[in-house]
Design a protein around this motif. Structure first.
Motif, PDB file in Angstrom:
ATOM      1  N   LYS A 196     -39.216  45.947  36.023  1.00  0.00           N
ATOM      2  CA  LYS A 196     -39.817  45.809  35.366  1.00  0.00           C
ATOM      3  C   LYS A 196     -40.138  47.387  34.161  1.00  0.00           C
ATOM      4  N   ASN A 197     -40.175  47.920  33.275  1.00  0.00           N
ATOM      5  CA  ASN A 197     -39.632  49.717  32.820  1.00  0.00           C
ATOM      6  C   ASN A 197     -39.435  49.926  33.236  1.00  0.00           C
ATOM      7  N   PRO A 198     -38.194  50.065  33.494  1.00  0.00           N
ATOM      8  CA  PRO A 198     -37.461  51.408  34.241  1.00  0.00           C
ATOM      9  C   PRO A 198     -37.808  53.044  33.580  1.00  0.00           C
ATOM     10  N   TYR A 199     -37.434  53.740  35.167  1.00  0.00           N
ATOM     11  CA  TYR A 199     -37.434  54.857  34.636  1.00  0.00           C
ATOM     12  C   TYR A 199     -35.666  55.787  34.907  1.00  0.00           C
ATOM     13  N   ILE A 200     -35.481  56.796  33.662  1.00  0.00           N
ATOM     14  CA  ILE A 200     -33.550  56.974  34.395  1.00  0.00           C
ATOM     15  C   ILE A 200     -34.296  58.115  34.047  1.00  0.00           C
ATOM     16  N   SER A 201     -33.717  59.073  35.489  1.00  0.00           N
ATOM     17  CA  SER A 201     -33.194  60.658  35.463  1.00  0.00           C
ATOM     18  C   SER A 201     -32.147  61.160  35.678  1.00  0.00           C
ATOM     19  N   PHE A 202     -31.300  62.245  35.379  1.00  0.00           N
ATOM     20  CA  PHE A 202     -29.709  62.747  35.246  1.00  0.00           C
ATOM     21  C   PHE A 202     -30.014  63.755  34.350  1.00  0.00           C
ATOM     22  N   LYS A 203     -28.821  64.329  34.972  1.00  0.00           N
ATOM     23  CA  LYS A 203     -28.630  66.027  34.824  1.00  0.00           C
ATOM     24  C   LYS A 203     -27.700  65.882  34.370  1.00  0.00           C
ATOM     25  N   TYR A 204     -26.703  66.664  33.317  1.00  0.00           N
ATOM     26  CA  TYR A 204     -25.537  67.643  33.061  1.00  0.00           C
ATOM     27  C   TYR A 204     -25.776  69.308  31.966  1.00  0.00           C
ATOM     28  N   LYS A 205     -24.038  69.216  32.405  1.00  0.00           N
ATOM     29  CA  LYS A 205     -24.488  71.046  31.573  1.00  0.00           C
ATOM     30  C   LYS A 205     -23.973  70.553  30.591  1.00  0.00           C
ATOM     31  N   GLY A 206     -23.587  71.944  29.610  1.00  0.00           N
ATOM     32  CA  GLY A 206     -23.386  71.924  28.784  1.00  0.00           C
ATOM     33  C   GLY A 206     -24.454  72.334  27.735  1.00  0.00           C
ATOM     34  N   ALA A 207     -25.094  71.988  27.849  1.00  0.00           N
ATOM     35  CA  ALA A 207     -26.110  71.760  26.450  1.00  0.00           C
ATOM     36  C   ALA A 207     -27.250  73.378  26.258  1.00  0.00           C
ATOM     37  N   ALA A 208     -27.258  73.667  25.146  1.00  0.00           N
ATOM     38  CA  ALA A 208     -28.200  75.135  24.540  1.00  0.00           C
ATOM     39  C   ALA A 208     -29.698  73.959  24.021  1.00  0.00           C
ATOM     40  N   ALA A 209     -30.618  75.478  24.579  1.00  0.00           N
ATOM     41  CA  ALA A 209     -32.091  75.035  23.785  1.00  0.00           C
ATOM     42  C   ALA A 209     -31.796  74.413  22.344  1.00  0.00           C
ATOM     43  N   GLY A 210     -32.528  73.762  22.380  1.00  0.00           N
ATOM     44  CA  GLY A 210     -32.661  72.635  20.738  1.00  0.00           C
ATOM     45  C   GLY A 210     -31.574  71.774  19.944  1.00  0.00           C
ATOM     46  N   ASP A 211     -30.617  71.196  21.003  1.00  0.00           N
ATOM     47  CA  ASP A 211     -29.780  70.308  20.977  1.00  0.00           C
ATOM     48  C   ASP A 211     -30.721  68.893  21.140  1.00  0.00           C
ATOM     49  N   GLU A 212     -29.623  68.100  20.423  1.00  0.00           N
ATOM     50  CA  GLU A 212     -30.718  66.975  20.486  1.00  0.00           C
ATOM     51  C   GLU A 212     -30.245  65.842  21.090  1.00  0.00           C
ATOM     52  N   VAL A 213     -31.066  65.162  21.542  1.00  0.00           N
ATOM     53  CA  VAL A 213     -30.257  64.072  23.664  1.00  0.00           C
ATOM     54  C   VAL A 213     -30.607  62.215  22.853  1.00  0.00           C
ATOM     55  N   THR A 214     -30.136  61.944  22.360  1.00  0.00           N
ATOM     56  CA  THR A 214     -29.870  60.434  22.085  1.00  0.00           C
ATOM     57  C   THR A 214     -29.896  59.319  23.072  1.00  0.00           C
ATOM     58  N   LEU A 215     -31.016  59.070  23.532  1.00  0.00           N
ATOM     59  CA  LEU A 215     -30.913  57.817  24.579  1.00  0.00           C
ATOM     60  C   LEU A 215     -30.817  56.178  23.736  1.00  0.00           C
ATOM     61  N   THR A 216     -30.494  55.539  24.114  1.00  0.00           N
ATOM     62  CA  THR A 216     -30.211  54.009  23.575  1.00  0.00           C
ATOM     63  C   THR A 216     -30.260  52.926  24.420  1.00  0.00           C
ATOM     64  N   TRP A 217     -30.267  52.364  23.906  1.00  0.00           N
ATOM     65  CA  TRP A 217     -30.398  50.398  25.304  1.00  0.00           C
ATOM     66  C   TRP A 217     -30.176  49.403  24.281  1.00  0.00           C
ATOM     67  N   VAL A 218     -29.220  48.747  25.281  1.00  0.00           N
ATOM     68  CA  VAL A 218     -28.993  47.371  24.877  1.00  0.00           C
ATOM     69  C   VAL A 218     -29.381  46.224  25.403  1.00  0.00           C
ATOM     70  N   ASP A 219     -30.367  44.960  25.309  1.00  0.00           N
ATOM     71  CA  ASP A 219     -30.330  44.070  26.509  1.00  0.00           C
ATOM     72  C   ASP A 219     -29.574  42.908  25.742  1.00  0.00           C
ATOM     73  N   ASN A 220     -30.003  42.443  26.942  1.00  0.00           N
ATOM     74  CA  ASN A 220     -28.862  40.601  26.266  1.00  0.00           C
ATOM     75  C   ASN A 220     -28.838  39.797  25.403  1.00  0.00           C
ATOM     76  N   LYS A 221     -30.578  39.770  25.263  1.00  0.00           N
ATOM     77  CA  LYS A 221     -31.004  39.217  23.439  1.00  0.00           C
ATOM     78  C   LYS A 221     -30.518  40.010  22.061  1.00  0.00           C
ATOM     79  N   GLY A 222     -29.868  41.014  21.977  1.00  0.00           N
ATOM     80  CA  GLY A 222     -29.314  41.929  20.621  1.00  0.00           C
ATOM     81  C   GLY A 222     -29.981  43.079  21.102  1.00  0.00           C
TER      82      GLY A 222
END
Length: 104
Positions: free
Chosen positions: A68-94
């Motif tokens: 319940k109430n999941p937490y996710i953490s990850f790293k990636y390369k190739g971004a600069a300060a000020g870039d936008e990051v968008t996280l999206t989820w979809v569940d089994n009820k749509g």
């Protein structure tokens, strides 16, 4: 459910962005019963994706085995300060939600 269910941060350090996100969601497996003995229907996040600069940086397929109430953490390369990051989820009820934050 949707709307403001994601708290997200993205921090840049030496060309590596660390994204941390907390999602508010019941994550029901469908295997539990309520106090009257009735099955609680399955309701869980199935897909999580994150984009930055028009590119997908992570994609995950989840099941009812995530807490319940999941937490996710990850790293990636190739971004600069000020870039936008968008996280999206979809569940089994749509249902779905997304949140955008600038890399700091």
């Amino acid at each position: 459910m949707a709307g403001k269910s994601i708290k997200i941060r993205a921090k840049l350090k030496e060309d590596v962005v660390t994204v941390k996100a907390l999602m508010t969601h019941p994550m029901e497996t469908g295997n539990r019963k309520d106090s009257d003995g009735n099955a609680i229907p399955a309701h869980f996040i199935q897909e999580v994706s994150c984009t930055s600069g028009g590119k997908e940086v992570i994609s995950a397929n989840w099941s009812g085995g995530i807490s319940k109430n999941p937490y996710i953490s990850f790293k990636y390369k190739g971004a600069a300060a000020g870039d936008e990051v968008t996280l999206t989820w979809v569940d089994n009820k749509g249902e779905s939600d997304s949140a955008t934050v600038k890399v700091g």
